[in-house]
Scaffold this motif. Structure first.
Motif, mmCIF file in Angstrom:
data_model
loop_
_atom_site.group_PDB
_atom_site.id
_atom_site.type_symbol
_atom_site.label_atom_id
_atom_site.label_comp_id
_atom_site.label_asym_id
_atom_site.label_seq_id
_atom_site.Cartn_x
_atom_site.Cartn_y
_atom_site.Cartn_z
ATOM 1 N N GLU A 106 47.513 -31.799 13.956
ATOM 2 C CA GLU A 106 46.688 -32.529 12.989
ATOM 3 C C GLU A 106 47.508 -33.592 12.257
ATOM 4 O O GLU A 106 47.052 -34.727 12.066
ATOM 5 N N ILE A 107 48.714 -33.233 11.843
ATOM 6 C CA ILE A 107 49.582 -34.189 11.152
ATOM 7 C C ILE A 107 49.970 -35.331 12.079
ATOM 8 O O ILE A 107 50.026 -36.498 11.674
ATOM 9 N N ILE A 108 50.230 -35.007 13.349
ATOM 10 C CA ILE A 108 50.598 -36.039 14.316
ATOM 11 C C ILE A 108 49.455 -37.036 14.491
ATOM 12 O O ILE A 108 49.678 -38.253 14.557
ATOM 13 N N HIS A 109 48.221 -36.547 14.545
ATOM 14 C CA HIS A 109 47.056 -37.439 14.654
ATOM 15 C C HIS A 109 46.953 -38.345 13.428
ATOM 16 O O HIS A 109 46.667 -39.541 13.550
ATOM 17 N N GLN A 110 47.187 -37.780 12.239
ATOM 18 C CA GLN A 110 47.130 -38.583 11.012
ATOM 19 C C GLN A 110 48.212 -39.654 11.009
ATOM 20 O O GLN A 110 47.957 -40.813 10.647
ATOM 21 N N LEU A 111 49.420 -39.258 11.404
ATOM 22 C CA LEU A 111 50.523 -40.218 11.466
ATOM 23 C C LEU A 111 50.239 -41.313 12.477
ATOM 24 O O LEU A 111 50.512 -42.491 12.232
ATOM 25 N N HIS A 112 49.708 -40.924 13.624
ATOM 26 C CA HIS A 112 49.411 -41.907 14.670
ATOM 27 C C HIS A 112 48.390 -42.926 14.182
ATOM 28 O O HIS A 112 48.532 -44.138 14.422
ATOM 29 N N ALA A 113 47.364 -42.446 13.463
ATOM 30 C CA ALA A 113 46.339 -43.353 12.946
ATOM 31 C C ALA A 113 46.926 -44.320 11.914
ATOM 32 O O ALA A 113 46.643 -45.532 11.940
ATOM 33 N N LYS A 114 47.749 -43.794 11.012
ATOM 34 C CA LYS A 114 48.356 -44.639 9.985
ATOM 35 C C LYS A 114 49.341 -45.637 10.594
ATOM 36 O O LYS A 114 49.381 -46.804 10.189
ATOM 37 N N LEU A 115 50.134 -45.177 11.548
ATOM 38 C CA LEU A 115 51.097 -46.073 12.182
ATOM 39 C C LEU A 115 50.387 -47.173 12.976
ATOM 40 O O LEU A 115 50.825 -48.326 12.964
ATOM 41 N N SER B 270 55.304 -37.526 6.930
ATOM 42 C CA SER B 270 56.568 -37.275 7.634
ATOM 43 C C SER B 270 57.267 -36.043 7.073
ATOM 44 O O SER B 270 57.874 -35.268 7.819
ATOM 45 N N ILE B 271 57.166 -35.824 5.745
ATOM 46 C CA ILE B 271 57.761 -34.638 5.130
ATOM 47 C C ILE B 271 57.077 -33.369 5.650
ATOM 48 O O ILE B 271 57.731 -32.373 5.963
ATOM 49 N N LYS B 272 55.748 -33.408 5.758
ATOM 50 C CA LYS B 272 55.002 -32.260 6.283
ATOM 51 C C LYS B 272 55.419 -31.963 7.724
ATOM 52 O O LYS B 272 55.611 -30.800 8.100
ATOM 53 N N LEU B 273 55.548 -33.011 8.529
ATOM 54 C CA LEU B 273 55.908 -32.825 9.929
ATOM 55 C C LEU B 273 57.291 -32.200 10.058
ATOM 56 O O LEU B 273 57.504 -31.291 10.867
ATOM 57 N N VAL B 274 58.231 -32.670 9.248
ATOM 58 C CA VAL B 274 59.589 -32.124 9.284
ATOM 59 C C VAL B 274 59.583 -30.656 8.863
ATOM 60 O O VAL B 274 60.301 -29.834 9.442
ATOM 61 N N SER B 275 58.758 -30.316 7.865
ATOM 62 C CA SER B 275 58.707 -28.919 7.405
ATOM 63 C C SER B 275 58.193 -27.997 8.505
ATOM 64 O O SER B 275 58.652 -26.858 8.632
ATOM 65 N N PHE B 276 57.276 -28.486 9.324
ATOM 66 C CA PHE B 276 56.760 -27.664 10.423
ATOM 67 C C PHE B 276 57.797 -27.498 11.531
ATOM 68 O O PHE B 276 57.789 -26.490 12.249
ATOM 69 N N GLN B 277 58.673 -28.490 11.679
ATOM 70 C CA GLN B 277 59.691 -28.384 12.727
ATOM 71 C C GLN B 277 60.597 -27.179 12.516
ATOM 72 O O GLN B 277 61.102 -26.591 13.464
#
Length: 244
Positions: free
Chosen positions: A100-109, A148-155
């Protein structure tokens, strides 16, 4: 009513088996196996252990009736199965949230790359003019720092082989987030200087205050173009980022 055999040997054996199974599970979750350099990222160590021990354990239980053993083993077995199912479900939920976060990032980018292309043509025009215009058609870019902070936390919560993005892409996202911040901050500064020029529109253009504002705007425009070009250089890296 038939009484349960309370033979001390049966109790000792059942207790030992329960302690062994629960102790193994505890040590596994404490990271003992990683400490002794056993790579178990695919989580196959315990299933393999059970696969090996089952042919010996079950015949032993059937050939040595242990009425007291089964009640002791049942809670431990249920606990281990429950933990395995909970861990599997947790990984699935984390993967869905990561997606879900990746989709949000992709849309914003995607939005930001289109915005950056338009901004680039405007800024190039502003830089060629003397003095720089005291207005602009530039657009702020979408902030991606929180995503990006959320994505890193999931990693840190998802095993490496299950992650949907690699570390190199994470670094690129973080660098883009910093570039976007710098661009938006400088664009806000440009607007402040534009407003000061507008408020002093009756003042001659050669007035020191106005000259200072124009020089600041020119410097900002150079920086804005640099940020924009730098940001656009990352576009190809995110072409395959969106997960279907």
């Amino acid at each position: 009513m038939q009484t349960i055999n309370s033979d001390p040997n049966n109790i000792l054996i059942s207790a030992s088996i329960g302690v062994f199974l629960s102790g193994t599970w505890l040590l596994y979750n404490l990271g003992l196996f990683r400490f002794i350099s056993i790579n178990d990222e695919k989580k196959i160590l315990i299933p393999t252990f059970l696969f090996v021990i089952t042919p010996f354990l079950f015949p032993f239980l059937f050939t040595h009736p242990l009425p007291g053993a089964l009640p002791s083993l049942l809670p431990v077995t249920t606990f281990i199965i429950g933990q395995l199912l909970a861990e599997s479900n947790n990984k699935k939920q984390l993967s869905e949230k990561e997606k879900e976060i990746i989709h949000q990032l992709h849309a914003k980018l995607s939005f930001n790359f289109e915005t950056a292309k338009k901004n680039e043509s405007y800024i190039k025009n502003y830089i060629t003019r003397e003095p720089s215009p005291c207005y602009n058609d530039l657009t702020f870019m979408e902030d991606i720092k929180e995503d990006s902070i959320k994505l890193v936390s999931f990693q840190g919560l998802i095993p490496e082989h299950l992650r949907l993005v690699n570390n190199n892409l994470i670094v690129s996202i973080q660098q883009c987030a910093r570039i976007i911040d710098k661009f938006n901050i400088d664009l806000a500064k440009r607007k402040i200087n534009e407003k000061e020029i507008e408020e002093n529109y009756l003042t001659d253009i050669t007035h020191p205050k106005k000259l200072s504002n124009y020089r600041i705007i020119k410097t900002i425009d150079v920086d804005l173009l640099d940020y924009t070009n730098n940001f656009l250089s990352y576009q190809d890296k995110f072409s395959d980022m969106c997960i279907k």
